[in-house]
Design a protein around this motif. Sequence first.
Motif, mmCIF file in Angstrom:
data_model
loop_
_atom_site.group_PDB
_atom_site.id
_atom_site.type_symbol
_atom_site.label_atom_id
_atom_site.label_comp_id
_atom_site.label_asym_id
_atom_site.label_seq_id
_atom_site.Cartn_x
_atom_site.Cartn_y
_atom_site.Cartn_z
ATOM 1 N N PHE A 41 22.957 -12.031 -8.616
ATOM 2 C CA PHE A 41 22.036 -11.002 -8.144
ATOM 3 C C PHE A 41 21.847 -9.926 -9.208
ATOM 4 O O PHE A 41 20.730 -9.456 -9.443
ATOM 5 C CB PHE A 41 22.565 -10.377 -6.848
ATOM 6 N N THR A 42 22.921 -9.542 -9.881
ATOM 7 C CA THR A 42 22.830 -8.543 -10.936
ATOM 8 C C THR A 42 21.975 -9.058 -12.089
ATOM 9 O O THR A 42 21.165 -8.313 -12.644
ATOM 10 C CB THR A 42 24.235 -8.176 -11.446
ATOM 11 N N CYS A 43 22.141 -10.318 -12.417
ATOM 12 C CA CYS A 43 21.303 -10.919 -13.470
ATOM 13 C C CYS A 43 19.838 -10.951 -13.050
ATOM 14 O O CYS A 43 18.949 -10.683 -13.867
ATOM 15 C CB CYS A 43 21.793 -12.319 -13.798
ATOM 16 N N TRP A 44 19.572 -11.252 -11.789
ATOM 17 C CA TRP A 44 18.195 -11.267 -11.293
ATOM 18 C C TRP A 44 17.583 -9.880 -11.362
ATOM 19 O O TRP A 44 16.429 -9.727 -11.777
ATOM 20 C CB TRP A 44 18.168 -11.791 -9.857
ATOM 21 N N VAL A 45 18.331 -8.864 -10.974
ATOM 22 C CA VAL A 45 17.818 -7.491 -11.017
ATOM 23 C C VAL A 45 17.507 -7.095 -12.452
ATOM 24 O O VAL A 45 16.464 -6.499 -12.735
ATOM 25 C CB VAL A 45 18.826 -6.512 -10.376
ATOM 26 N N GLY A 46 18.380 -7.439 -13.382
ATOM 27 C CA GLY A 46 18.141 -7.087 -14.778
ATOM 28 C C GLY A 46 17.043 -7.903 -15.416
ATOM 29 O O GLY A 46 16.242 -7.381 -16.203
ATOM 30 N N TRP A 47 16.972 -9.183 -15.084
ATOM 31 C CA TRP A 47 15.992 -10.069 -15.708
ATOM 32 C C TRP A 47 14.572 -9.756 -15.249
ATOM 33 O O TRP A 47 13.644 -9.761 -16.046
ATOM 34 C CB TRP A 47 16.356 -11.510 -15.380
ATOM 35 N N THR A 48 14.406 -9.518 -13.968
ATOM 36 C CA THR A 48 13.065 -9.292 -13.432
ATOM 37 C C THR A 48 12.700 -7.821 -13.338
ATOM 38 O O THR A 48 11.609 -7.498 -12.874
ATOM 39 C CB THR A 48 12.948 -9.898 -12.022
ATOM 40 N N GLU A 49 13.595 -6.955 -13.771
ATOM 41 C CA GLU A 49 13.406 -5.501 -13.668
ATOM 42 C C GLU A 49 13.073 -5.106 -12.225
ATOM 43 O O GLU A 49 12.176 -4.310 -11.946
ATOM 44 C CB GLU A 49 12.329 -5.014 -14.632
ATOM 45 N N ALA A 50 13.809 -5.682 -11.304
ATOM 46 C CA ALA A 50 13.582 -5.422 -9.888
ATOM 47 C C ALA A 50 13.984 -4.013 -9.491
ATOM 48 O O ALA A 50 13.561 -3.531 -8.448
ATOM 49 C CB ALA A 50 14.343 -6.430 -9.034
ATOM 50 N N TYR A 54 12.182 -2.059 -6.639
ATOM 51 C CA TYR A 54 13.037 -1.619 -5.540
ATOM 52 C C TYR A 54 13.970 -0.532 -6.069
ATOM 53 O O TYR A 54 15.049 -0.825 -6.558
ATOM 54 C CB TYR A 54 13.873 -2.784 -4.997
ATOM 55 N N PRO A 55 13.564 0.739 -6.008
ATOM 56 C CA PRO A 55 14.383 1.797 -6.618
ATOM 57 C C PRO A 55 15.742 1.979 -5.955
ATOM 58 O O PRO A 55 16.640 2.576 -6.536
ATOM 59 C CB PRO A 55 13.538 3.056 -6.455
ATOM 60 N N LYS A 59 20.766 2.775 -8.394
ATOM 61 C CA LYS A 59 22.088 3.408 -8.363
ATOM 62 C C LYS A 59 22.742 3.119 -7.025
ATOM 63 O O LYS A 59 22.721 3.940 -6.119
ATOM 64 C CB LYS A 59 21.978 4.912 -8.560
ATOM 65 N N CYS A 60 23.309 1.955 -6.901
ATOM 66 C CA CYS A 60 24.016 1.624 -5.671
ATOM 67 C C CYS A 60 25.468 1.297 -5.995
ATOM 68 O O CYS A 60 25.797 0.881 -7.095
ATOM 69 C CB CYS A 60 23.340 0.481 -4.919
ATOM 70 N N LYS A 61 26.311 1.506 -5.017
ATOM 71 C CA LYS A 61 27.747 1.270 -5.185
ATOM 72 C C LYS A 61 28.036 -0.230 -5.117
ATOM 73 O O LYS A 61 27.162 -1.047 -4.851
ATOM 74 C CB LYS A 61 28.518 1.998 -4.091
ATOM 75 N N LEU A 62 29.289 -0.578 -5.340
ATOM 76 C CA LEU A 62 29.669 -1.986 -5.433
ATOM 77 C C LEU A 62 29.445 -2.722 -4.113
ATOM 78 O O LEU A 62 28.870 -3.816 -4.086
ATOM 79 C CB LEU A 62 31.132 -2.104 -5.853
ATOM 80 N N PHE A 63 29.878 -2.144 -3.002
ATOM 81 C CA PHE A 63 29.738 -2.834 -1.726
ATOM 82 C C PHE A 63 28.288 -2.829 -1.245
ATOM 83 O O PHE A 63 27.846 -3.756 -0.568
ATOM 84 C CB PHE A 63 30.666 -2.229 -0.682
ATOM 85 N N GLN A 64 27.514 -1.808 -1.607
ATOM 86 C CA GLN A 64 26.084 -1.842 -1.307
ATOM 87 C C GLN A 64 25.410 -2.943 -2.126
ATOM 88 O O GLN A 64 24.499 -3.618 -1.636
ATOM 89 C CB GLN A 64 25.442 -0.498 -1.636
ATOM 90 N N LYS A 80 13.491 -16.125 3.722
ATOM 91 C CA LYS A 80 13.216 -14.979 4.587
ATOM 92 C C LYS A 80 12.629 -13.876 3.740
ATOM 93 O O LYS A 80 12.682 -13.904 2.519
ATOM 94 C CB LYS A 80 14.500 -14.517 5.260
ATOM 95 N N ALA A 81 12.073 -12.885 4.386
ATOM 96 C CA ALA A 81 11.442 -11.770 3.668
ATOM 97 C C ALA A 81 12.507 -10.979 2.900
ATOM 98 O O ALA A 81 13.607 -10.737 3.392
ATOM 99 C CB ALA A 81 10.726 -10.850 4.644
ATOM 100 N N LEU A 82 12.152 -10.588 1.692
ATOM 101 C CA LEU A 82 13.070 -9.814 0.854
ATOM 102 C C LEU A 82 12.829 -8.334 1.111
ATOM 103 O O LEU A 82 11.834 -7.771 0.657
ATOM 104 C CB LEU A 82 12.855 -10.155 -0.614
ATOM 105 N N ASP A 83 13.683 -7.740 1.879
ATOM 106 C CA ASP A 83 13.540 -6.316 2.196
ATOM 107 C C ASP A 83 14.848 -5.599 1.910
ATOM 108 O O ASP A 83 15.888 -5.962 2.421
ATOM 109 C CB ASP A 83 13.115 -6.097 3.643
ATOM 110 N N PHE A 84 14.782 -4.639 1.041
ATOM 111 C CA PHE A 84 15.956 -3.854 0.734
ATOM 112 C C PHE A 84 15.829 -2.573 1.473
ATOM 113 O O PHE A 84 15.804 -1.559 1.330
ATOM 114 C CB PHE A 84 16.110 -3.649 -0.765
#
Length: 84
Positions: A41-50, A54-55, A59-64, A80-84
């Motif tokens: 998931f971290t790689c996906w966020v960095g690769w796609t600049e998500a 999705y701001p 800055k989210c904590k580890l468990f979030q 399913k729908a991707l909703d953060f």
Amino acid sequence: MASVLFFLVSLVIGVCFAVFLIFAVVFILLFSLLFFYTLPFTCWVGWTEADKKYPILYKCKLFQHAKYATKFYRHLFFHKALDF
């Protein structure tokens, strides 16, 4: 009397050390598994600049982050729908 006192003190120190080792092993296992769970998931966020789309991911904590990884995997595997 001194040998009994020495035995009790060494027993208390041994029990404290055993409890410390158990908590250390649990801590290492928990966070290593959590690291490997959130790594794609971290790689996906960095690769796609998500984090720009999705701001809340910026800055989210580890468990979030693990919670958002679960939502991402649910989206990825069950479509399913991707909703953060």
